[in-house]
Scaffold this active site. Structure first.
Site, PDB file in Angstrom:
ATOM      1  N   CYS A 265      24.723  30.002  20.095  1.00  0.00           N
ATOM      2  CA  CYS A 265      24.902  28.601  19.366  1.00  0.00           C
ATOM      3  C   CYS A 265      26.342  28.672  20.111  1.00  0.00           C
ATOM      4  O   CYS A 265      26.044  28.762  20.749  1.00  0.00           O
ATOM      5  CB  CYS A 265      24.736  29.667  18.244  1.00  0.00           C
ATOM      6  SG  CYS A 265      23.388  30.268  17.395  1.00  0.00           S
TER       7      CYS A 265
ATOM      8  N   CYS B 285      25.899  37.468  10.982  1.00  0.00           N
ATOM      9  CA  CYS B 285      24.947  36.641  12.337  1.00  0.00           C
ATOM     10  C   CYS B 285      23.331  37.504  11.640  1.00  0.00           C
ATOM     11  O   CYS B 285      23.657  39.490  12.367  1.00  0.00           O
ATOM     12  CB  CYS B 285      24.731  36.150  13.155  1.00  0.00           C
ATOM     13  SG  CYS B 285      23.262  35.931  14.788  1.00  0.00           S
TER      14      CYS B 285
ATOM     15  N   LYS C 208      10.338  37.030   2.780  1.00  0.00           N
ATOM     16  CA  LYS C 208      10.849  36.565   2.108  1.00  0.00           C
ATOM     17  C   LYS C 208      10.570  36.355   0.702  1.00  0.00           C
ATOM     18  O   LYS C 208       9.900  36.105   0.711  1.00  0.00           O
ATOM     19  CB  LYS C 208      11.813  35.176   2.506  1.00  0.00           C
ATOM     20  CG  LYS C 208      12.040  34.940   3.730  1.00  0.00           C
ATOM     21  CD  LYS C 208      12.053  33.311   3.498  1.00  0.00           C
ATOM     22  CE  LYS C 208      12.701  32.591   5.967  1.00  0.00           C
ATOM     23  NZ  LYS C 208      12.112  32.933   6.650  1.00  0.00           N
TER      24      LYS C 208
HETATM   25  C1  LIG Z   1      11.989  32.361   7.380  1.00  0.00           C
HETATM   26  C2  LIG Z   1      10.877  32.888   8.266  1.00  0.00           C
HETATM   27  C3  LIG Z   1       9.815  31.675   8.675  1.00  0.00           C
HETATM   28  C4  LIG Z   1       9.596  30.623   7.550  1.00  0.00           C
HETATM   29  O1  LIG Z   1       9.077  30.936   6.553  1.00  0.00           O
HETATM   30  P1  LIG Z   1       8.874  29.566   5.511  1.00  0.00           P
HETATM   31  O2  LIG Z   1       9.325  30.089   3.771  1.00  0.00           O
HETATM   32  O3  LIG Z   1       7.955  28.599   5.695  1.00  0.00           O
HETATM   33  O4  LIG Z   1      10.490  28.381   5.983  1.00  0.00           O
HETATM   34  C5  LIG Z   1       9.013  31.941   9.289  1.00  0.00           C
HETATM   35  N1  LIG Z   1       8.564  33.468  10.134  1.00  0.00           N
HETATM   36  C6  LIG Z   1       9.751  34.554   9.801  1.00  0.00           C
HETATM   37  C7  LIG Z   1       9.527  35.527  11.141  1.00  0.00           C
HETATM   38  C8  LIG Z   1      10.785  33.915   9.232  1.00  0.00           C
HETATM   39  O5  LIG Z   1      12.158  34.784   8.779  1.00  0.00           O
END
Ligand SMILES: *Cc1c(COP(=O)(O)O)cnc(C)c1O
Length: 414
Positions: free
Chosen positions: A152, A159, A364
């Site tokens: 980076c 991180c 997420k």
């Molecule tokens: C964050 C992430 C994504 C993308 O997620 P979105 O909700 O579509 O932005 C894809 N793969 C992985 C492993 C992630 O951590």
């Protein structure tokens, strides 16, 4: 530079969080600071910025005599865990007089990085266990995370990928583009490829173009995105030539990473404008950080300044349980409070989705302040942004109109 701190109260050993200052929402240049004699052509050249990054304790001490014992000890140990690197441009945003400067906390190591709780992890999002080939994380059915580099422009102390980023801890990251691309080619369900790392914009234009062209050549790859903090750490990298190259690969989105309104300088705003003018939709991903942005006025200034830079605040991440980050983690309760302070009180476009990347690899998960107070077959009771209560009548709904997921059914409240 101004200080936007309140004096420490005698009863608290906690640093106060940022007091809103009138300048929080204004755009300023980062300035030259210590580098005032460097010719413009060098200062504005991203290669010069990278070559002159601060990477040693001696350099830091020389430029910042106010370095604390915690920072000195942290910096001495940093290169065994996550390297120290700060671009001169970004360093100039630090107020050396301010021990708890929100910029300083993000990039200057502290000894607390060596304190690890039993629930902290080196791979908090379980990426390695969802990696079918080196450098690829395939967690969701239709999209993949494609790690292109372990480098980076500067290193964020919290991180989530510090196990591999900067190559300080012996992980030995070796992406294999041939295998990564052939994995995607063989899977028609992958319609979205997210380039990240490390920072993909550290690549030369030619190298990045070659990679993007190969991905674009796969018919089922509809959507490309790049996750990068370079517009913030190294806006000089966002050259007209880079933007002209990127615009050949639409639809291409860019997610930037900024955490504090002070990061949005006039240089950054101009760089983001070049990307937006190339037709690239811009989103921002922030990490909720203690004494950086865990404060309603700071968060509101950040998201509103982002809109002024044509960037949609996309996600606000709860800080992952990365080893050695407890001094930077704010609580989920604080995060929910911030969301409450944003929703309804500012432009809807300015409100990010608050998420927790589920420890161990669940992806997420959205976290929202309570707005549905109760719900039954014929009514929903809602709470608005002012705390007022409203009722939405559905009438008697005889049968569900769609089938819910089998392993989760929200109990109907009475
Ligand atoms: C964050 C992430 C994504 C993308 O997620 P979105 O909700 O579509 O932005 C894809 N793969 C992985 C492993 C992630 O951590």
């Amino acid at each position: 530079m101004h200080s936007n701190r309140e004096p420490l109260s005698a009863t608290s050993d906690e640093p106060p969080s940022c007091r809103p200052s009138p300048s929080l929402k204004e755009f300023h240049s980062a300035g030259r600071g210590f580098w005032r004699d460097v010719p413009d052509a060098d200062w504005n050249d991203w290669h010069w910025q990278l070559k002159h990054r601060l990477t040693t304790l001696e350099q830091l001490q020389h430029l910042m005599p106010t370095l604390t014992p915690e920072e000195i000890a942290g910096t001495q140990l940093a290169n065994h865990k996550l390297a120290l690197a700060i671009t001169p441009f970004f360093f100039n945003l630090i107020d050396p007089a301010e021990e708890h400067c929100p910029i300083r906390r993000q990039v200057i190591p502290r000894i607390e990085e060596t304190h690890t709780a039993s629930w902290e992890m080196s791979d908090p999002c379980g990426e390695d266990s969802h990696s079918p080939v080196p450098g690829l994380v395939h967690r969701y059915p239709d999209r993949v995370l494609f790690l292109v580099t372990d480098r980076c422009a500067a290193y964020c102390r919290y991180c989530t990928r510090s196990r591999l980023v900067s190559n300080a801890s012996g992980y030995d990251f070796h992406p294999d583009f041939e295998r990564q691309i052939s994995y995607i080619r063989q899977r028609p369900e992958v319609r979205d490829v997210l380039l990240s790392g490390g920072d993909p914009l550290l690549f030369s234009d030619e190298k990045l173009e070659h990679l993007l062209a190969r991905l674009r050549a796969i018919p089922h790859v509809e959507f490309l995105r790049i996750g990068t903090r370079i517009p913030i750490f190294l806006p000089q990298r966002i050259t007209p030539a880079l933007c002209a190259m990127l615009k050949k690969f639409h639809p291409l989105f860019v997610s930037i990473h900024s955490n504090h309104p002070r990061e949005l300088t006039t240089e950054v705003r101009d760089a983001l404008s070049r990307l937006a003018d190339a037709g690239i939709p811009l989103g921002n991903q922030s990490v909720l950080l203690k004494h950086v942005n865990d404060n309603a006025e700071v968060m509101q200034a950040l998201v509103q300044k982002l809109l002024m830079c044509r960037v949609k605040p996309y996600y606000l991440y709860q800080c992952d349980l990365i080893a050695g980050s407890s001094h930077l983690r704010a609580s989920v309760r604080d995060g929910l409070g911030l969301l409450d302070a944003l929703r309804g009180h500012t432009t809807g476009y300015a409100v990010p989705q608050y998420v927790i990347d589920a420890p161990g690899g669940g992806g997420k998960v959205p976290v929202n302040p309570e707005s549905v107070l109760s719900r039954n077959r014929d009514r929903v009771v809602l709470r608005n942004y002012e705390g007022k209560v409203f009722e939405y009548i559905e009438g008697a709904n005889p049968a569900p109109t769609f089938k819910r997921s089998e392993n989760f059914d929200m109990p109907e409240l009475v």
